[in-house]
Every structure is written in structure tokens, then in C-alpha cells.
Scaffold this motif. Structure first.
Motif, PDB file in Angstrom:
ATOM      1  N   GLU A 245     -44.218 -20.720   3.582  1.00 30.17           N
ATOM      2  CA  GLU A 245     -42.877 -20.414   4.084  1.00 30.17           C
ATOM      3  C   GLU A 245     -42.748 -18.932   4.441  1.00 30.17           C
ATOM      4  OE1 GLU A 245     -43.509 -22.174   1.227  1.00 30.17           O
ATOM      5  OE2 GLU A 245     -43.034 -24.140   2.094  1.00 30.17           O
ATOM      6  N   ASP A 246     -43.351 -18.059   3.611  1.00 30.02           N
ATOM      7  CA  ASP A 246     -43.297 -16.620   3.893  1.00 30.02           C
ATOM      8  C   ASP A 246     -44.014 -16.282   5.195  1.00 30.02           C
ATOM      9  OD1 ASP A 246     -41.932 -16.195   1.496  1.00 30.02           O
ATOM     10  OD2 ASP A 246     -43.735 -15.540   0.410  1.00 30.02           O
ATOM     11  N   ILE A 247     -45.191 -16.846   5.375  1.00 26.61           N
ATOM     12  CA  ILE A 247     -45.987 -16.545   6.580  1.00 26.61           C
ATOM     13  C   ILE A 247     -45.275 -17.070   7.825  1.00 26.61           C
ATOM     14  CG2 ILE A 247     -48.169 -16.995   7.789  1.00 26.61           C
ATOM     15  CD1 ILE A 247     -48.549 -15.091   5.457  1.00 26.61           C
TER      16      ILE A 247
ATOM     17  N   ALA B  63     -51.717 -14.440  14.129  1.00 28.22           N
ATOM     18  CA  ALA B  63     -50.870 -14.391  15.319  1.00 28.22           C
ATOM     19  C   ALA B  63     -49.657 -13.490  15.096  1.00 28.22           C
ATOM     20  CB  ALA B  63     -50.434 -15.797  15.717  1.00 28.22           C
ATOM     21  N   ALA B  64     -49.100 -13.516  13.887  1.00 22.34           N
ATOM     22  CA  ALA B  64     -47.973 -12.631  13.579  1.00 22.34           C
ATOM     23  C   ALA B  64     -48.408 -11.173  13.689  1.00 22.34           C
ATOM     24  CB  ALA B  64     -47.433 -12.930  12.182  1.00 22.34           C
TER      25      ALA B  64
ATOM     26  N   TYR C 209     -43.750 -14.886  10.906  1.00 22.57           N
ATOM     27  CA  TYR C 209     -44.113 -15.124  12.304  1.00 22.57           C
ATOM     28  C   TYR C 209     -42.858 -15.259  13.168  1.00 22.57           C
ATOM     29  CZ  TYR C 209     -46.914 -17.057  16.206  1.00 22.57           C
ATOM     30  OH  TYR C 209     -47.527 -17.291  17.421  1.00 22.57           O
ATOM     31  N   ARG C 210     -41.864 -15.966  12.665  1.00 25.34           N
ATOM     32  CA  ARG C 210     -40.617 -16.127  13.424  1.00 25.34           C
ATOM     33  C   ARG C 210     -39.875 -14.791  13.583  1.00 25.34           C
ATOM     34  NH1 ARG C 210     -39.533 -21.294  14.688  1.00 25.34           N
ATOM     35  NH2 ARG C 210     -40.505 -22.953  13.482  1.00 25.34           N
TER      36      ARG C 210
ATOM     37  N   ALA D 222     -39.024 -12.803  17.138  1.00 26.64           N
ATOM     38  CA  ALA D 222     -37.733 -12.233  17.529  1.00 26.64           C
ATOM     39  C   ALA D 222     -37.904 -10.781  17.970  1.00 26.64           C
ATOM     40  CB  ALA D 222     -36.738 -12.341  16.373  1.00 26.64           C
ATOM     41  N   HIS D 223     -38.717 -10.034  17.239  1.00 31.78           N
ATOM     42  CA  HIS D 223     -38.979  -8.637  17.598  1.00 31.78           C
ATOM     43  C   HIS D 223     -39.718  -8.561  18.937  1.00 31.78           C
ATOM     44  CE1 HIS D 223     -39.559  -4.373  16.780  1.00 31.78           C
ATOM     45  NE2 HIS D 223     -40.803  -4.518  17.212  1.00 31.78           N
ATOM     46  N   ALA D 224     -40.724  -9.388  19.098  1.00 27.11           N
ATOM     47  CA  ALA D 224     -41.482  -9.418  20.359  1.00 27.11           C
ATOM     48  C   ALA D 224     -40.585  -9.849  21.516  1.00 27.11           C
ATOM     49  CB  ALA D 224     -42.681 -10.355  20.226  1.00 27.11           C
ATOM     50  N   ASP D 225     -39.766 -10.867  21.287  1.00 24.91           N
ATOM     51  CA  ASP D 225     -38.863 -11.340  22.338  1.00 24.91           C
ATOM     52  C   ASP D 225     -37.895 -10.243  22.766  1.00 24.91           C
ATOM     53  OD1 ASP D 225     -40.116 -13.790  22.272  1.00 24.91           O
ATOM     54  OD2 ASP D 225     -38.493 -14.825  21.226  1.00 24.91           O
TER      55      ASP D 225
END
Length: 194
Positions: free
Chosen positions: A93-95, A51-52, A99-100, A104-107
Motif C-alpha cells: 500500500e505504501d509503494i 517506476a516511482a 507511486y500515485r 500527481a507530481h509528474a502530472d
């Protein structure tokens, strides 16, 4: 009277899918988050990683706003399905943090552009041009919800946890005995058609 904001509505549905996907990984051991439970290797952490990659491309490259971090598993030279599982060097945690950051970039792309903004999807085989942010939002919402559905099933296979999200399972409020009887009834009905 409130005004209708279609972009905000679409963005909210994308957010719901994102949260559902991450919720399915919560509370699991590292093994269970990575464990493949289908013959095609579907696993929870791999779904998040995929998804990322999806969002980084559709809300990045498509609109000339590439995600600033390298995602080697999304490159043309990457091995097949490299985006569908986490290697030993990639922690949960890295994945999730990746994704987060992609969110932020997509948002930022979603907020900056109008729904009628046209982009180019270079990996689509035909008609690479003339895809609006609206169409890409709908596409990514559908894909993310699809993978959240995969995650529903995989999580249920891991530990029996089921439902839409932590605060609203969207499942009948029933105990283990009810679910066992329900499953037996479904199985007995299916057996009549064997």
C-alpha cells in the motif's frame, strides 16, 4: 474537426503504462507481489517502486521541480538495486500510494510546462542539458511500458494471469486446453532446433 494535442497524446500513453503496471500487482498476496521470479530478482512490487523513482527524477529534478518526499533508494549512496524491491518496512500500500503521489507530481510538471521546455538530466553521462519535456516524456513512456512488459511476464509466472489490462486482455479468447496445445506446438517447433 478536432485539433491534435501532442502533449495530451503522450500523457495518455504514459497513463496507460502506469495503469498496466499497477494492474499486474492487483489481487495478489503480499508474497506474490514481492516474489522474485527471475535470476536478477525481478518482482512486481519492485517494478512499481522503480517506476516511482524514475518518474520522480525525470519529471522532478530534471525540470527544477524536485519531488518533495525523500526517496533514499534513489540516492547515490543507496545500495545497488535498492529501487527494485520492497523492504519488509515498505508495504504494498505504501509503494502504490507513493507511486500515485509521484504521478500527481509528474502530472503537475507535464501540465505546467510546454513540450519544448528544456531540462537537465544530471545522471545521464553525456549531454546533460537541452532535453525537452517532449524527449523526457517519450523516454519515460518507453521505460514504463518496458517495465509493464516485465510485469506481464512476472505476473504470468505467478498465477497465469496475462494481458494488457483488466478490460482488454489483448490476448486470444481461448480456454486452458487451447493455450496448452498452443504452448506444446511452440515447444515442439523449438525442439526441432535443439
Amino acid at each position: 474537426m478536432t485539433s491534435y494535442d501532442p502533449k495530451a497524446d503522450l500523457h495518455r500513453y504514459l497513463g496507460t503504462a502506469r495503469q498496466a503496471l499497477l494492474w499486474k500487482v492487483e489481487g495478489l498476496s503480499e508474497y506474490d507481489a514481492r516474489r522474485p521470479l527471475t535470476t536478477t530478482g525481478t518482482n512486481l512490487l519492485g517494478l512499481v517502486k522503480h517506476a516511482a523513482g524514475v518518474e520522480s527524477g525525470y519529471f522532478g529534478v530534471t525540470f527544477g521541480r524536485p519531488f518533495p518526499e525523500p526517496l533514499p533508494w534513489m540516492e547515490d549512496a543507496a545500495e545497488d538495486n535498492a529501487d527494485m524491491w520492497a523492504t519488509a518496512d515498505e508495504s504494498r500500500e505504501d509503494i502504490i500510494a507513493l507511486y500515485r503521489r509521484v504521478w500527481a507530481h509528474a502530472d503537475a510538471t507535464i501540465e505546467a510546462l510546454g513540450l519544448d521546455t528544456v531540462g537537465r538530466v544530471p545522471w545521464w553521462p553525456e549531454d546533460l542539458d537541452n532535453h525537452t519535456l517532449h524527449r523526457i516524456l517519450v523516454h519515460v513512456i518507453a521505460e514504463t511500458h518496458r517495465h509493464a512488459g516485465h510485469a506481464d511476464i512476472v505476473r504470468e509466472l505467478v498465477d497465469g494471469a496475462a494481458g494488457a489490462h483488466a478490460h482488454n486482455s489483448n490476448m486470444p479468447a481461448a480456454d486452458t486446453a487451447w493455450w496448452s496445445a498452443y504452448r506444446t506446438r511452440v515447444e515442439e517447433t523449438a525442439e526441432r532446433f535443439r
